[in-house]
Design an enzyme around this catalytic site. Sequence first.
Site: not given
Ligand code: UGA
Length: 437
Positions: A15, A213, A265
């Site tokens: 961040v 989240n 997160c």
């Molecule tokens: C997440 C949020 O998307 C951000 O908006 C937020 O700022 C961030 O947390 C944070 O709080 O700092 P991030 O942790 O980078 O971002 O990852 P995501 O892309 O959201 O994915 C999170 C998890 O969900 C991953 O393990 C991903 O593989 C999984 N996921 C996501 C799925 O299994 N399926 C999906 O359709 C989407």
Amino acid sequence: MSNKLNICFFGTGYVGLVSGTCFAKLGHYVTCADTDSEKISQLKLKKIPIYEPELTELVEQNFDSGRLKFAINSEIDLREFDIAVIAVGTPNKQDGSTNLTFVDEVVKFIKKQKHKNLTVMVKSTVPLGTCRIIYDELNKNSQYKIDVVSNPEFLREGNAVKDFLKPERIILGYFEKETKRKLGNLYQPFNKICKNIIHTDCQTSELIKYASNAFLSTKVAFINEIANICEKIDADINMIAYGMGLDSRIGSKFLNPGPGFGGSCFPKDIQALNKITDKLNTNNKLIAAVEISNNQWKLAVSKKILNYLQKIGSKKLTIWGVTYKANTDDIRSSPVIDIIKFLLAKNIIINCYDPMGLQSLKTIFGKEINYYSNIYASTQGSDLIVIATEWSEFKEVNFSKLKKGSKTIFDLRNILNDKAAKKAGFTIYKLGKKDKL
Ligand code: UGA
């Protein structure tokens, strides 16, 4: 006051580093500070501690132009700054509640150096009411008011620079009406880019972050539960996600089944929100269930893998992808860690390949597993390939080059082009699809 501000970021994690660098790109004068002197020395040499697309170039450009500086905390003189941003980590304690030690340290530092024109901005994800506590602490026995702004980040790792520069919304919670003008200057470059700059109070802003989240992780846990049903009745999860997503009230994003959500997160924030609701005695059920559902699903996926190996009488497999998702080197709370732990306990021999995550994985598993820097070498002698993250390299793999290893693939992200793989003699199993492993 010039509309270009002097901003000091405390914390150079995802961040702090991404938003600090992007504010510099937008014309402000930014210093990113950290207590880790080694990290700061590396940053001064333009060496970036994380893998994040576009970040290295942006740091280089802004560092060279003089708009971005790096310093250790003890070198900071807050009289030179208009805004002090708290962007330090807020990990969870053993019991799931938030450890605010790093935030407290920064607040103490700011308190010693505060001055009349300083505004404090909190970008770290903090429990509800934390900004109020910081505000009270900074203004105790003071002749003037220091405002505290809650400005949560919604950056995704792997997409963080783009997310910052083209935000869908900017949330600003604060106590003093006059702060709006300064925030107007800070976010002025976004006036044309972002239609949704929301001004509110701090607790609302803090809860928008947790609720977002929690909602997104609920979506992921939900589609994984539907995938589980699909396997029982021979339905197709991808078609279901597509069909659901066509309803604009539902939306098609975050409906991709996988081995469970991970990262620094979602798991942390879901746990923290559970702790918060416990304390508030609000008797929430759904948020707690999401954490349980995700843990159950990771275990169910691990068991599917083990059952298959037992069925074919093998003890050896290869995992492609160890980070919690593609386009990051981050393995924090990656579902793969749970899968590997489960399989190691059953004496399975594990080969791993990942474009970015192996170094970190070594710090957890050392010599317990085998690491390969070449995707094609990684499958030799193993009887199953498990695809655990959606790196595009896996979609583009040349199946005819995978000669010596397994001819079975368990695609936990449903990303493979089945035709090419089947043509090369592979059997593909997917999550929530008819042919079960
Ligand atoms: C997440 C949020 O998307 C951000 O908006 C937020 O700022 C961030 O947390 C944070 O709080 O700092 P991030 O942790 O980078 O971002 O990852 P995501 O892309 O959201 O994915 C999170 C998890 O969900 C991953 O393990 C991903 O593989 C999984 N996921 C996501 C799925 O299994 N399926 C999906 O359709 C989407």
